[in-house]
Design a protein around this motif. Structure first.
Motif, PDB file in Angstrom:
ATOM      1  N   UNK A   1       0.844  -1.194   0.000  1.00 34.36           N
ATOM      2  CA  UNK A   1       0.000   0.000   0.000  1.00 34.36           C
ATOM      3  C   UNK A   1       0.881   1.246   0.000  1.00 34.36           C
ATOM      4  N   UNK A   2       0.626   2.166  -0.926  1.00 38.02           N
ATOM      5  CA  UNK A   2       1.408   3.398  -1.026  1.00 38.02           C
ATOM      6  C   UNK A   2       0.686   4.601  -0.443  1.00 38.02           C
ATOM      7  N   UNK A   3      -0.645   4.546  -0.440  1.00 42.52           N
ATOM      8  CA  UNK A   3      -1.444   5.665   0.052  1.00 42.52           C
ATOM      9  C   UNK A   3      -2.840   5.165   0.398  1.00 42.52           C
TER      10      UNK A   3
ATOM     11  N   UNK B   1      -5.979  12.225   0.478  1.00 42.32           N
ATOM     12  CA  UNK B   1      -5.232  10.976   0.636  1.00 42.32           C
ATOM     13  C   UNK B   1      -4.077  11.175   1.601  1.00 42.32           C
ATOM     14  N   UNK B   2      -3.647  10.062   2.170  1.00 36.95           N
ATOM     15  CA  UNK B   2      -2.532  10.045   3.116  1.00 36.95           C
ATOM     16  C   UNK B   2      -1.472   9.100   2.588  1.00 36.95           C
ATOM     17  N   UNK B   3      -0.245   9.587   2.440  1.00 37.77           N
ATOM     18  CA  UNK B   3       0.846   8.759   1.946  1.00 37.77           C
ATOM     19  C   UNK B   3       1.384   7.848   3.045  1.00 37.77           C
TER      20      UNK B   3
ATOM     21  N   UNK C   1       1.148   6.151  -6.881  1.00 37.67           N
ATOM     22  CA  UNK C   1       2.405   6.200  -6.136  1.00 37.67           C
ATOM     23  C   UNK C   1       2.588   7.523  -5.390  1.00 37.67           C
ATOM     24  N   UNK C   2       1.766   8.502  -5.678  1.00 38.95           N
ATOM     25  CA  UNK C   2       1.562   9.712  -4.865  1.00 38.95           C
ATOM     26  C   UNK C   2       2.697  10.731  -4.883  1.00 38.95           C
ATOM     27  N   UNK C   3       3.951  10.318  -4.687  1.00 43.92           N
ATOM     28  CA  UNK C   3       5.028  11.293  -4.512  1.00 43.92           C
ATOM     29  C   UNK C   3       6.333  10.788  -5.113  1.00 43.92           C
TER      30      UNK C   3
ATOM     31  N   UNK D   1       0.664   4.611 -14.918  1.00 46.93           N
ATOM     32  CA  UNK D   1       1.121   5.893 -14.370  1.00 46.93           C
ATOM     33  C   UNK D   1      -0.037   6.776 -13.903  1.00 46.93           C
ATOM     34  N   UNK D   2      -0.610   6.400 -12.769  1.00 42.30           N
ATOM     35  CA  UNK D   2      -1.791   7.086 -12.251  1.00 42.30           C
ATOM     36  C   UNK D   2      -1.420   8.501 -11.817  1.00 42.30           C
ATOM     37  N   UNK D   3      -2.006   9.487 -12.481  1.00 50.51           N
ATOM     38  CA  UNK D   3      -1.738  10.896 -12.171  1.00 50.51           C
ATOM     39  C   UNK D   3      -2.952  11.592 -11.561  1.00 50.51           C
ATOM     40  N   UNK D   4      -4.142  11.187 -11.972  1.00 45.05           N
ATOM     41  CA  UNK D   4      -5.356  11.820 -11.480  1.00 45.05           C
ATOM     42  C   UNK D   4      -6.492  10.816 -11.543  1.00 45.05           C
TER      43      UNK D   4
END
Length: 279
Positions: free
Chosen positions: A48-50, A62-64, A91-93, A119-122
Motif C-alpha cells: 500500500x502506497x497511500x 489521501x494520506x501517503x 504512487x503519490x510522490x 502511471x496514475x496521475x489523477x
C-alpha cells in the motif's frame, strides 16, 4: 472469452504484487487489482502506497504511507512468498516512486519479474493523485524498469505533451512513451470519445500492435485502467508473450465494462464479477 487457467485447490497459485493506493469506495486501486487477481486465480500480494478518501463522486484527500513501510512491504513478500509479476498504480510522490524503484532494483527484481506501470496521475474526476513534482521521477526512475506502461490519454498528455486525437497522434505518443525507457508502451484509446471503437496501440520500439473493440456505452468505468493493467500483469505471470498479455487484458476489460454497475451518486465501477457467472 478465454480466461486464465485456475490452480487446483490446495496448490499455491501464481503470485502478483500490486503496489498502489487503497480506494475507500472499492472501485479502483488495490481493491480493483485484487478483485481481478482473485477472479483470474491469482494470489494477490500488496504494498500500500497511500490511503485515499474517496467515493463514486471523487477523491476528497489521501494520506501517503511512509517510504520505509512501502519498501518493507515489497521486500517482505518478494523475499518470502515470491512474485511472478507486479503492477504499480497510485504512487503519490517522488519519494515513494524513488523508493519503489530502489527497492525493485535492490531485490534483483528488475529485468527478471515483469513490471506493469500504470502511471496514475489523477482520478477519473480529475482529482490529483500524484504530486506534480513526482511526474519527472515517474518517467526517469520507474519507466526504465517497466516491462509495460499503460497510460490513458490524459496521462499521455501530461507525460509527453501530445494530445492524442487520431491514429497519427496515437503513434507519435507511443514513440514518445517508449523513448522514456519502458520495453513496451501501450497508448489506450478508451478516452478517444470521437470514435465508436476503443483502439489501443502497443509499441516495442520497432513494431506497432493494434487492438480494437467496440466501445461499451456506460458511464460506469471507475477502475478501468487499474483492471486492465492488473489483467496484463496476471497474464504475464502465466508466461504470456507481451502482445498476447495485452490482447487478453483488452478482452478482460471489455467484459468488465460490459458488466459494470452503478454505485453511489456518481460513477460506478467496472466489474470483474462477471466471471462468477461465466460458462
Amino acid at each position: 472469452m478465454n480466461v486464465l487457467p485456475l490452480t487446483p485447490p490446495g496448490r499455491a497459485p501464481l503470485r502478483v504484487l500490486t503496489i498502489a493506493g487503497s480506494d475507500s469506495g472499492g472501485g479502483a486501486g488495490i481493491q480493483a487489482d485484487m478483485r481481478t487477481f482473485a477472479l483470474l486465480g491469482i494470489h494477490s500480494l500488496v504494498a500500500v502506497t497511500a490511503v485515499t478518501v474517496q467515493n463514486s463522486l471523487g477523491v476528497k484527500g489521501f494520506h501517503e504511507i511512509p517510504v520505509d513501510i512501502v519498501a518493507g512491504q515489497i521486500e517482505a513478500v518478494a523475499t518470502d512468498i515470491g512474485v511472478q509479476a507486479a503492477k504499480t498504480g497510485m504512487l503519490a510522490s517522488s519519494e515513494i516512486i524513488d523508493t519503489v524503484a530502489d527497492t525493485w532494483t535492490r531485490l534483483g527484481l528488475a529485468g527478471t519479474v515483469p513490471l506493469v506501470v500504470d502511471p496514475v496521475c489523477a482520478s477519473m474526476h480529475g482529482d490529483p493523485l500524484l504530486h506534480p513534482s513526482a511526474l519527472e521521477s515517474l518517467t526517469a526512475r520507474l519507466f526504465p524498469l517497466a516491462t509495460l506502461v499503460t497510460p490513458n490519454l490524459d496521462e499521455v498528455r501530461l507525460i509527453t505533451g501530445i494530445d492524442v486525437v487520431d491514429a497519427d497522434t496515437q503513434r507519435a505518443a507511443a514513440r514518445a512513451l517508449h523513448a522514456l525507457g519502458p520495453r513496451w508502451a501501450l497508448v489506450k484509446g478508451g478516452h478517444l470519445r470521437s470514435s465508436a471503437h476503443s483502439p489501443d496501440l502497443l509499441f516495442d520500439g520497432a513494431d506497432f500492435y493494434e487492438y480494437d473493440s467496440v466501445r461499451i456505452d456506460t458511464p460506469h468505468d471507475h477502475g478501468a485502467g487499474d483492471t486492465l493493467a492488473a489483467a496484463a500483469a496476471a497474464a504475464l505471470a502465466h508466461g504470456y508473450p507481451l502482445p498476447d498479455a495485452v490482447a487478453f487484458a483488452k478482452e478482460w476489460i471489455t467484459e468488465c465494462l460490459r458488466a459494470a454497475y452503478p454505485l453511489g451518486g456518481g460513477h460506478g465501477s467496472v466489474s470483474a464479477l462477471f466471471r462468477l457467472s461465466d460458462g
